[in-house]
Design an enzyme around this catalytic site. Structure first.
Site, PDB file in Angstrom:
ATOM      1  CG  PHE A 156      -0.485   0.711   2.404  1.00 30.36           C
ATOM      2  CD1 PHE A 156       0.351   0.094   3.320  1.00 30.36           C
ATOM      3  CD2 PHE A 156      -0.860   2.027   2.638  1.00 30.36           C
ATOM      4  CE1 PHE A 156       0.796   0.763   4.437  1.00 30.36           C
ATOM      5  CE2 PHE A 156      -0.417   2.711   3.758  1.00 30.36           C
ATOM      6  CZ  PHE A 156       0.415   2.076   4.658  1.00 30.36           C
ATOM      7  CE  LYS A 157       4.879   1.482   4.482  1.00 33.83           C
ATOM      8  NZ  LYS A 157       4.141   0.316   4.974  1.00 33.83           N
ATOM      9  CG  ASP A 158       3.529   0.919  -4.762  1.00 32.10           C
ATOM     10  OD1 ASP A 158       4.689   1.354  -4.668  1.00 32.10           O
ATOM     11  OD2 ASP A 158       3.259  -0.258  -5.059  1.00 32.10           O
TER      12      ASP A 158
END
Ligand SMILES: *Cc1c(COP(=O)(O)O)cnc(C)c1O
Length: 494
Positions: A112-114
């Site tokens: 989810f860091k993207d």
């Protein structure tokens, strides 16, 4: 919109300054002066938009000096089909009659860091232009696995930036390591640290507060900045998907406008769930915010007792991105819960630094418990949850399983069966080893071959970029003692 520091509310910075600096000089975190409202009309308007347009619309409310057409361009670049393998960007998957899973791992690094790190480099570049900063930003990152790769992927070949990532030599998964050491781009660097994540993180903090280093680097035309979730440019893009998920539920007629929805978030540094809290502050009808931890359950205890105490054993778990005992973003919540009492926040933070512990006052505790529920999930329960979901036809990763299990606990304990969304933060293919074991399989020897093994067994497609790791040659092999990270920075910024 201006930003103040959680440790000094008289301080005022523009959004561009806050994003460029990352962290306030007084050690505090930048927080918006107020929260723009999100009324029913706005939510209705958002329902008719693509994810990209929703992102531009919501971010514009916090970034007044940025041009709306630029923000729209940034969102198209960040979340377009070259980057995300699902046109919905952050698709909602229905699990049962009143439960949905929000999949946040369709971006280039499968975590989810993207969602934030595809946006942050563009916000930073624009901020450099707006503030007239001529030096090159050097992003230093300490990572427990996912942030490092996502940050490099976002910053690779972005003008006026360089990025150097430190990861704990034995603290990341084989796939995570391979993702990082094969990163392309002329402005990126990767180095392993002999130690654990805290050692890497402490090294980076030490470099940040080293005045001499600052001057040396300035002489060479560089300044240091951060891509960790203390940077406001990381939190803001995360507010978007909570609002977007609500719109998707409205669009599919699963809820009525105004009806509260509970969100359950697998939590480490408290950045992701904080973004959900901010969406609620804006007026999104969020019911309970459910904070899910693995057996590093410092936040569960905090929410139950009001005592934050990091003096406890550190556990290495199968959900490593949540193996953390100091959740930096909690400071932003404390600031809010205390009615923006910067003096009190400073007091709690110095107690934390000195004794590893603080206790919030009864008012703050009461307010926190009205908004949040905290729960945790053991290793056995994580594995069992992955197994149970797999039987029902849904393959989830270890972090997502923690959220799914804690949501169940919350419902059983509270009897609150409102519509609920649990957040899926990584593709199961990032953690093949644990996921295969959890569904009763024996992982093959080579970590990259486990991807193909899991495809064979489950029939679930693997993200293209993870599958492409097979046979890729590492570009980086540096290892450093933790005391010598400074030298690596100076080498990197010749
Ligand atoms: C970073 C991360 C988390 C924790 O998110 P925070 O914002 O640090 O609370 C959870 N799951 C995965 C897969 C992550 O990479």
């Amino acid at each position: 919109m201006e930003y103040l520091s959680t440790r000094d509310k008289t301080l005022r910075k523009s959004a561009a300054q806050a994003i460029t600096m990352g962290l306030s000089r007084d050690g505090g975190l930048f927080t918006p002066v107020n929260f723009p409202g999100l009324g029913k009309l706005a939510i209705e308007a958002l329902c008719g938009m693509s994810y990209q347009r929703r992102a531009a619309y919501i971010m514009a409310k916090f970034l007044e000096n940025f041009r709306p057409e630029d923000l729209e361009q940034f969102a198209n670049n960040a979340y377009g089909p070259e980057k995300f393998d699902d046109p919905a960007v952050a698709p909602l998957r229905k699990v049962d009659g009143n439960t949905w899973c929000l999949e946040l791992w369709h971006g280039p690094t499968s975590a989810f860091k993207d969602m934030a790190l595809q946006m942050l480099p563009q916000l930073l570049s624009a901020s450099l232009r707006m503030t007239g900063e001529k030096k090159t930003a050097c992003i230093l990152v300490a990572t427990s696995g996912d942030t490092g790769k996502a940050a490099m992927e976002g910053f690779a070949d972005v003008d006026q930036t360089k990025i150097l990532v430190f990861y704990p030599e034995n603290g990341v998964s084989e796939i995570q390591k391979l993702q990082m050491v094969t990163q392309e781009g002329s402005n990126v660097g990767v180095c392993a640290v002999k130690g654990n994540f805290d050692d890497a993180q402490n090294g980076v903090k030490r470099i940040f507060s080293d005045e001499e280093m600052r001057e040396t680097l300035a002489g060479r035309g560089y300044f240091l900045s951060s891509a960790n979730s203390i940077n406001w440019g990381r939190i803001l893009p995360q507010v978007v998907y909570y609002i977007s998920a609500y719109c998707d539920l409205l669009n599919s007629k699963e809820i009525k406008l105004g009806e509260p929805v509970n969100y359950c978030v697998p939590t480490g540094n408290f950045g992701n769930i904080l973004a959900c809290y901010y969406a609620k502050r804006m007026g999104l009808p969020v019911g309970k915010l459910i904070c899910a931890s693995n057996c590093n359950d410092v936040l569960t205890d905090f929410i139950h007792t009001g005592v934050y105490d990091r003096n406890r054993p550190f556990h290495t778990t199968m959900s490593p991105s949540m193996d953390i005992l100091i959740s930096s973003n909690l400071e932003r919540l404390l600031f809010d819960l205390s009615g923006r009492d910067d003096e009190l926040v400073r007091e709690y933070m110095s107690q934390l630094a000195e004794t590893g512990r603080y206790e919030i006052n009864p008012n703050m505790k009461k307010w926190m418990q009205e908004i949040f529920y905290g729960g945790f999930c053991s290793e056995e329960e994580t594995a069992a949850t992955i197994g149970k979901y797999y039987k029902d036809g849904y393959l989830i990763d270890t972090h997502t399983a923690v959220a799914a299990k804690v949501l169940d606990d919350y419902r059983r304990e509270s009897g609150d069966n409102r519509p609920a969304v649990f957040v899926s933060t990584a593709s199961p293919y990032k953690f093949c080893d644990s996921v295969l074991s959890s569904i009763g399989q024996v992982p093959v020897e080579n970590s990259v071959d486990r991807i193909a093994q899991m495809v064979d067994i489950t029939g679930v497609a693997a993200p293209v970029r993870l599958a492409a790791l097979k046979g890729k040659e590492p570009r980086f092999g540096d290892v450093t003692e933790r005391e010598k990270m400074e030298e690596k920075v100076l080498e990197f910024l010749q």
